[in-house]
Design a protein around this motif. Structure first.
Motif, PDB file in Angstrom:
ATOM      1  N   CYS A  44       0.863  -1.187   0.000  1.00 42.46           N
ATOM      2  CA  CYS A  44       0.000   0.000   0.000  1.00 42.46           C
ATOM      3  C   CYS A  44       0.899   1.237   0.000  1.00 42.46           C
ATOM      4  O   CYS A  44       0.992   1.962   0.992  1.00 42.46           O
ATOM      5  N   LYS A 102      -4.662  -1.397  -2.744  1.00 41.23           N
ATOM      6  CA  LYS A 102      -4.965  -0.120  -2.119  1.00 41.23           C
ATOM      7  C   LYS A 102      -3.718   0.738  -2.065  1.00 41.23           C
ATOM      8  O   LYS A 102      -2.599   0.223  -1.960  1.00 41.23           O
ATOM      9  N   HIS A 104      -2.123   4.975  -0.940  1.00 35.90           N
ATOM     10  CA  HIS A 104      -2.268   6.332  -0.429  1.00 35.90           C
ATOM     11  C   HIS A 104      -1.922   7.267  -1.582  1.00 35.90           C
ATOM     12  O   HIS A 104      -0.963   7.012  -2.320  1.00 35.90           O
ATOM     13  N   PRO A 126     -13.197   0.058  -2.764  1.00 31.60           N
ATOM     14  CA  PRO A 126     -12.191   1.101  -2.505  1.00 31.60           C
ATOM     15  C   PRO A 126     -10.759   0.708  -2.863  1.00 31.60           C
ATOM     16  O   PRO A 126     -10.286  -0.365  -2.528  1.00 31.60           O
ATOM     17  N   ARG A 127     -10.099   1.626  -3.565  1.00 31.43           N
ATOM     18  CA  ARG A 127      -8.687   1.452  -3.902  1.00 31.43           C
ATOM     19  C   ARG A 127      -7.809   2.513  -3.230  1.00 31.43           C
ATOM     20  O   ARG A 127      -6.588   2.386  -3.239  1.00 31.43           O
ATOM     21  N   HIS A 129      -6.763   4.396   0.166  1.00 31.52           N
ATOM     22  CA  HIS A 129      -6.854   4.265   1.612  1.00 31.52           C
ATOM     23  C   HIS A 129      -6.767   5.616   2.311  1.00 31.52           C
ATOM     24  O   HIS A 129      -7.324   5.788   3.387  1.00 31.52           O
ATOM     25  N   SER A 130      -6.050   6.568   1.711  1.00 32.83           N
ATOM     26  CA  SER A 130      -5.992   7.914   2.288  1.00 32.83           C
ATOM     27  C   SER A 130      -5.565   8.908   1.222  1.00 32.83           C
ATOM     28  O   SER A 130      -5.051   8.527   0.158  1.00 32.83           O
ATOM     29  N   ILE A 217     -12.595   8.357   4.028  1.00 31.94           N
ATOM     30  CA  ILE A 217     -11.168   8.261   3.732  1.00 31.94           C
ATOM     31  C   ILE A 217     -10.401   9.300   4.554  1.00 31.94           C
ATOM     32  O   ILE A 217     -10.765  10.483   4.545  1.00 31.94           O
ATOM     33  N   PHE A 282      -1.163   4.751   9.992  1.00 34.05           N
ATOM     34  CA  PHE A 282      -1.337   3.430   9.370  1.00 34.05           C
ATOM     35  C   PHE A 282      -0.204   2.459   9.723  1.00 34.05           C
ATOM     36  O   PHE A 282      -0.242   1.304   9.307  1.00 34.05           O
ATOM     37  N   THR A 285      -0.311  -1.608  10.470  1.00 36.63           N
ATOM     38  CA  THR A 285      -1.446  -2.222   9.780  1.00 36.63           C
ATOM     39  C   THR A 285      -0.995  -2.712   8.404  1.00 36.63           C
ATOM     40  O   THR A 285       0.106  -2.405   7.951  1.00 36.63           O
ATOM     41  N   TYR A 287      -1.965  -1.612   5.791  1.00 37.41           N
ATOM     42  CA  TYR A 287      -1.971  -0.468   4.892  1.00 37.41           C
ATOM     43  C   TYR A 287      -0.812   0.494   5.167  1.00 37.41           C
ATOM     44  O   TYR A 287      -0.824   1.631   4.711  1.00 37.41           O
TER      45      TYR A 287
END
Length: 314
Positions: A44, A102, A104, A126-127, A129-130, A217, A282, A285, A287
């Protein structure tokens, strides 16, 4: 002038990070150019999307610093796309090609708008994450150019460049900001007519972000005090900024004392730190954009404190 282009850091970047070219559409003239640096085990990563005048290497200072701290960073340069849906479909195919479920996204100006539109486009699966949105906007109508958006493809290159250059800072600036502007002018000169026309079309064709599709998000809004000029409609600069705050009431705000339109070049240390602070939530995690072995939250907190002190001194 032109100090950035001949700087040791930029030369080191160009000699050590390869530029990749990838085709994901049936039309083999649509080529994504990208720098992909940092640990490949990160699934990610942080992806940088440039403004109208930018190429992938305008983020070289983020790539060098962040990868040195253990992050995986990808900086992109767009193919020629003429509408937002076409762009989003192509970007989705690129992520599929890179095997990234996913990501950022850091988007500067047009890049920030496209990042929001892609998050909106993929909201059912969702692709994104932030988001980190730098000098960006949520509604293209602020440019008052929607009526001419479909004619950019007819304009010669010199006219398109003149339109973009009209939005660069023209008053007195400090030497570091002047170098950043020179570098961006050089990058602008490297873009062909169709590349520039397509970007201006995406920047100005009638579209806006639908907030209900991306409200969950995490977002950081990054803006220097000298905010984006929008086609000489200076009164709209504050309007655009306030609209972003309304759209994302829970967003973190990263205010830069200075930096103009290109803080990632002329205030890179502050931008890089704010990026780290954004990504810190994050860590630990699946992500995370950083190699777990490189995480040091305590050290980052110290850096965050140092940033606050330096800003107070300014």
């Amino acid at each position: 002038m032109g100090e950035i282009k001949v700087s040791p850091d930029y030369n080191w970047f160009r000699s050590t990070v390869p530029l990749k070219k990838i085709i994901v559409d049936d039309d083999d003239s649509k080529i994504w150019s990208l720098y992909d640096a940092g640990p490949r085990n990160i699934r990610c990563p942080l992806i940088f999307l440039p403004p109208v005048s930018g190429t992938a290497d305008v983020f070289f200072r983020q790539i060098l610093a962040l990868t040195g701290w253990g992050y995986r960073v990808i900086a992109l340069q767009y193919p020629v796309y003429w509408d937002h849906l076409e762009f989003c479909d192509g970007f989705r195919k690129l992520l599929d090609h890179l095997q990234l479920d996913k990501v950022h996204l850091f988007g500067a100006s047009l890049g920030g708008f496209l990042a929001q539109k892609f998050a909106e486009y993929t909201h059912k699966s969702p692709r994104v994450h932030s988001l980190i949105l730098c000098n960006s906007f949520s509604d293209t109508s602020i440019f008052n150019q929607t009526w001419t958006a479909n004619s950019f493809w007819l304009m010669p290159s010199f006219m398109l460049k003149k339109i973009v250059l009209g939005n660069f800072s023209s008053g007195p600036v400090d030497p570091v900001m002047a170098d950043a502007i020179d570098f961006m002018v050089d990058r602008l000169e490297s873009l062909g007519q169709s590349e520039l026309a397509s970007r201006l079309t995406l920047n100005c064709q009638n579209s806006y972000v639908e907030p209900h599709k991306i409200r969950d998000i995490p977002v950081t809004i990054m803006d220097p005090c000298v905010f984006l000029k929008v086609f000489d409609q200076s009164a709209l600069s504050t309007e655009a900024k306030e609209e972003m705050y309304k759209l994302y009431p829970n967003a973190r705000r990263a205010h830069l004392k200075t930096g103009g339109n290109f803080p990632y070049l002329c205030r890179s240390a502050e931008v890089n730190l704010y990026v780290q602070i954004h990504l810190l939530q994050f860590h630990g995690t699946k992500y995370a954009a950083i190699d777990p072995s490189m995480v040091s939250a305590e050290e980052l907190e110290v850096q965050k404190g140092n940033l606050s002190i330096s800003q107070e001194e300014q």
